[in-house]
Write a protein that holds these residues in place. Structure first.
Motif, PDB file in Angstrom:
ATOM      1  N   ALA A  69      69.133  -1.887  83.610  1.00 27.61           N
ATOM      2  CA  ALA A  69      68.771  -0.544  84.066  1.00 27.61           C
ATOM      3  C   ALA A  69      67.383  -0.176  83.529  1.00 27.61           C
ATOM      4  CB  ALA A  69      69.826   0.484  83.679  1.00 27.61           C
ATOM      5  N   PHE A  70      67.064   1.127  83.436  1.00 25.39           N
ATOM      6  CA  PHE A  70      65.788   1.527  82.813  1.00 25.39           C
ATOM      7  C   PHE A  70      66.009   2.701  81.871  1.00 25.39           C
ATOM      8  CE2 PHE A  70      65.409   2.575  87.500  1.00 25.39           C
ATOM      9  CZ  PHE A  70      65.865   3.896  87.432  1.00 25.39           C
ATOM     10  N   TYR A  71      67.059   2.529  81.042  1.00 22.71           N
ATOM     11  CA  TYR A  71      67.389   3.546  80.045  1.00 22.71           C
ATOM     12  C   TYR A  71      67.642   2.896  78.686  1.00 22.71           C
ATOM     13  CZ  TYR A  71      68.770   5.816  84.436  1.00 22.71           C
ATOM     14  OH  TYR A  71      68.802   6.294  85.719  1.00 22.71           O
ATOM     15  N   VAL A  72      67.377   3.657  77.634  1.00 19.43           N
ATOM     16  CA  VAL A  72      67.894   3.328  76.310  1.00 19.43           C
ATOM     17  C   VAL A  72      68.664   4.550  75.824  1.00 19.43           C
ATOM     18  CG1 VAL A  72      66.160   1.617  75.705  1.00 19.43           C
ATOM     19  CG2 VAL A  72      65.726   4.023  75.178  1.00 19.43           C
ATOM     20  N   TYR A  73      69.546   4.314  74.858  1.00 18.57           N
ATOM     21  CA  TYR A  73      70.484   5.361  74.437  1.00 18.57           C
ATOM     22  C   TYR A  73      70.544   5.413  72.906  1.00 18.57           C
ATOM     23  CZ  TYR A  73      74.558   8.385  75.317  1.00 18.57           C
ATOM     24  OH  TYR A  73      75.434   9.445  75.417  1.00 18.57           O
ATOM     25  N   PRO A  74      69.433   5.839  72.281  1.00 20.60           N
ATOM     26  CA  PRO A  74      69.385   5.831  70.816  1.00 20.60           C
ATOM     27  C   PRO A  74      70.308   6.862  70.177  1.00 20.60           C
ATOM     28  CG  PRO A  74      67.408   6.831  71.721  1.00 20.60           C
ATOM     29  CD  PRO A  74      68.171   6.287  72.878  1.00 20.60           C
ATOM     30  N   SER A  75      70.773   6.529  68.977  1.00 22.14           N
ATOM     31  CA  SER A  75      71.568   7.458  68.168  1.00 22.14           C
ATOM     32  C   SER A  75      70.631   8.259  67.268  1.00 22.14           C
ATOM     33  CB  SER A  75      72.558   6.677  67.306  1.00 22.14           C
ATOM     34  OG  SER A  75      73.113   7.528  66.320  1.00 22.14           O
ATOM     35  N   ASP A 111      77.272  -0.463  91.217  1.00 21.41           N
ATOM     36  CA  ASP A 111      76.369  -1.590  90.959  1.00 21.41           C
ATOM     37  C   ASP A 111      74.908  -1.224  91.241  1.00 21.41           C
ATOM     38  OD1 ASP A 111      78.743  -2.875  90.539  1.00 21.41           O
ATOM     39  OD2 ASP A 111      78.580  -4.273  92.215  1.00 21.41           O
ATOM     40  N   MET A 112      74.580   0.050  91.169  1.00 18.37           N
ATOM     41  CA  MET A 112      73.267   0.531  91.601  1.00 18.37           C
ATOM     42  C   MET A 112      72.102  -0.139  90.873  1.00 18.37           C
ATOM     43  SD  MET A 112      72.093   2.559  93.941  1.00 18.37           S
ATOM     44  CE  MET A 112      73.358   3.734  94.384  1.00 18.37           C
ATOM     45  N   TYR A 113      72.334  -0.558  89.626  1.00 19.67           N
ATOM     46  CA  TYR A 113      71.243  -1.163  88.843  1.00 19.67           C
ATOM     47  C   TYR A 113      71.347  -2.691  88.802  1.00 19.67           C
ATOM     48  CZ  TYR A 113      70.491   3.643  87.397  1.00 19.67           C
ATOM     49  OH  TYR A 113      70.251   5.000  87.396  1.00 19.67           O
ATOM     50  N   GLU A 114      72.056  -3.261  89.754  1.00 20.22           N
ATOM     51  CA  GLU A 114      72.323  -4.703  89.790  1.00 20.22           C
ATOM     52  C   GLU A 114      71.083  -5.564  89.566  1.00 20.22           C
ATOM     53  OE1 GLU A 114      73.675  -8.023  93.165  1.00 20.22           O
ATOM     54  OE2 GLU A 114      73.584  -5.902  93.680  1.00 20.22           O
ATOM     55  N   HIS A 115      69.979  -5.215  90.215  1.00 24.91           N
ATOM     56  CA  HIS A 115      68.801  -6.081  90.172  1.00 24.91           C
ATOM     57  C   HIS A 115      67.916  -5.835  88.950  1.00 24.91           C
ATOM     58  CE1 HIS A 115      69.456  -8.101  93.933  1.00 24.91           C
ATOM     59  NE2 HIS A 115      69.630  -6.961  94.559  1.00 24.91           N
ATOM     60  N   LEU A 116      68.272  -4.849  88.146  1.00 27.78           N
ATOM     61  CA  LEU A 116      67.463  -4.545  86.966  1.00 27.78           C
ATOM     62  C   LEU A 116      68.159  -5.069  85.717  1.00 27.78           C
ATOM     63  CD1 LEU A 116      66.248  -0.973  87.940  1.00 27.78           C
ATOM     64  CD2 LEU A 116      65.040  -3.142  88.191  1.00 27.78           C
ATOM     65  N   VAL A 117      68.187  -6.386  85.573  1.00 29.60           N
ATOM     66  CA  VAL A 117      68.715  -7.043  84.376  1.00 29.60           C
ATOM     67  C   VAL A 117      67.627  -7.969  83.853  1.00 29.60           C
ATOM     68  CG1 VAL A 117      71.149  -6.839  84.977  1.00 29.60           C
ATOM     69  CG2 VAL A 117      69.850  -8.821  85.780  1.00 29.60           C
ATOM     70  N   PHE A 118      67.620  -8.176  82.534  1.00 26.99           N
ATOM     71  CA  PHE A 118      66.455  -8.773  81.897  1.00 26.99           C
ATOM     72  C   PHE A 118      66.760 -10.098  81.206  1.00 26.99           C
ATOM     73  CE2 PHE A 118      65.920  -4.017  81.420  1.00 26.99           C
ATOM     74  CZ  PHE A 118      65.208  -3.889  82.605  1.00 26.99           C
ATOM     75  N   GLY A 119      65.675 -10.824  80.928  1.00 35.53           N
ATOM     76  CA  GLY A 119      65.810 -12.116  80.261  1.00 35.53           C
ATOM     77  C   GLY A 119      66.576 -13.083  81.146  1.00 35.53           C
ATOM     78  N   ASP A 120      67.511 -13.826  80.536  1.00 36.57           N
ATOM     79  CA  ASP A 120      68.287 -14.802  81.294  1.00 36.57           C
ATOM     80  C   ASP A 120      69.670 -14.252  81.680  1.00 36.57           C
ATOM     81  OD1 ASP A 120      69.400 -14.726  78.807  1.00 36.57           O
ATOM     82  OD2 ASP A 120      69.212 -16.867  78.377  1.00 36.57           O
TER      83      ASP A 120
END
Length: 400
Positions: free
Chosen positions: A323-329, A205-214
């Protein structure tokens, strides 16, 4: 007789660390490099936390600590789980390690026997399978789909479970995809797990507090209390409090598992750094206003990066929840030719050519178990992100 252990032949180095070091080396040679490869907040640790560490030194809190952690920190951890996750743990059901990675490794070391399987959704954090392999277990990968925003479905989980399954390794929000599971999505997964009472759940749950919007964050044992007696809920102060170098991770779970992990840790590292533990007490018990401030910054960066990458020729970038990542194809660019003349045959070719041509360091998706993709960390300044994305756009446009 071979000098090195056979176990080493089962694992490989961390790709994220390797790429980050490559970027450092190029910078050291004077090359203009923007590194988007490291999973580390660019903010400084909040001042109140640093002050608590200085005060701990001044008080002489510099001796060995109990193996599972100092009592005030274990109390703070139990209070955090109750306050933020509605999970009832006694302080004695918690353990403190030298970072989240240490906690996970000790859990696997304490429980895995040869032949035991661990189900891992892909893409996954690079260290999960290597830890399992080093402990003699067998990772079982379940490939998620970009159409599902890289989230595991209950049917996929159910198919992956066998009589040999020991653990389900779960990470939300995800490193590397940023995908986060809603309460309903988690409930569908926990319903499957309730049908398989021999399977334990290890949540990162390391990124628990990094969630966005609602988006509202929940963790498996919170959604399904019936899993409490076979769930280890792991977290830490690294990401939410910008304390990566302090190396404090923690977990809570059933008494027998915590005792087993304490046994392993007692012969391995003993207690974590005393000063860092006192800093973590302040992080968990002190003012929390730093978190929404940093969350807002990360959300703005996410929106910037997703928008710019989706404007790049041949890239498709889902918009993650956390989190603070994106994972583009980069699937549309496979088989085409880079400016150097090299044919891009894999996502690793893509990131290496991007680094060589434009000086932008990212991490290839195949190292996270799912390609052709690449991971971009947006834990850096808006100016650096804009320039990096412009370079990525230029690079993609030059591929023929």
């Amino acid at each position: 007789m071979a000098f090195l252990a056979d176990a080493l032949s089962r694992i490989k180095p961390s790709a994220t660390i390797a790429i980050t070091q490559m970027a450092r080396d190029l910078k050291g040679k004077g090359k203009d490099v923007i590194s988007l490869s490291v999973g580390e907040p660019d903010f400084d640790t909040p001042q109140n936390i640093k002050d608590a560490a200085v005060a701990a030194i001044a008080r002489g809190e510099t001796k060995y600590t109990p193996v599972p952690g100092i009592v005030p920190l274990r109390e703070a951890i139990a209070a955090k789980f109750k306050r933020e996750n509605n999970l009832d743990y006694k302080p004695t059901q918690t353990i403190v390690g030298t970072g989240g990675k240490h906690v996970l490794f000790n859990a696997f070391m304490a429980t895995i026997n040869p032949g035991d399987e661990v189900v891992i959704p892909a893409p996954y954090w690079v260290s999960y399978p290597e830890m399992i392999l080093l402990c003699g277990g067998t990772p079982v990968y379940v490939t998620t789909k970009i159409e599902n925003n890289f989230k595991l479905t209950p049917e996929e989980l159910d198919r992956a479970i066998t009589p040999r399954t020991k653990w389900f390794m779960f990470n939300s929000p995800s490193n590397p995809s940023g995908a986060a599971y809603t309460w309903a999505e988690l409930k569908a997964l926990t319903d499957v797990l309730m049908k398989h009472p021999h399977v334990w759940v290890l949540t990162d749950d390391m990124y628990e507090h990094l969630v966005f919007g609602d988006f509202v964050y929940t963790t498996p044992a919170q959604v399904e209390p019936g899993l409490m007696d076979r769930t280890l809920t792991m977290n830490g102060v690294s990401k939410a409090y910008a304390m990566t170098g302090w190396r404090i991770g923690y977990a809570a779970g059933p008494d027998k598992l915590i005792k087993a992990m304490e046994l392993v840790q007692g012969q391995q590292t003993s207690g974590a750094c005393s000063i860092a533990q006192w800093a973590a007490v302040e992080a968990l018990n002190g003012p929390q206003d730093f978190i929404p401030q940093s969350r807002k910054v990360f959300e703005e960066r996410r929106d910037l990066v997703v928008s710019m990458l989706n404007q790049a020729s041949g890239l498709k970038c889902p918009k993650p929840e956390g989190a603070f990542y994106v994972y583009p194809s980069c699937a549309a660019l496979i088989g085409k030719k880079a400016p150097s003349g090299k044919v891009i045959e894999t996502d690793e070719d893509f990131v290496m050519e991007l680094l060589a041509t434009e000086g932008v360091a990212t991490v290839h998706g195949s190292s996270f178990g799912l390609g052709p993709n690449f991971r971009v960390s947006y834990a850096t300044s808006n100016a650096a992100l804009e320039e990096a994305c412009r370079r990525i756009q230029r690079f993609c446009a030059s591929i023929a």
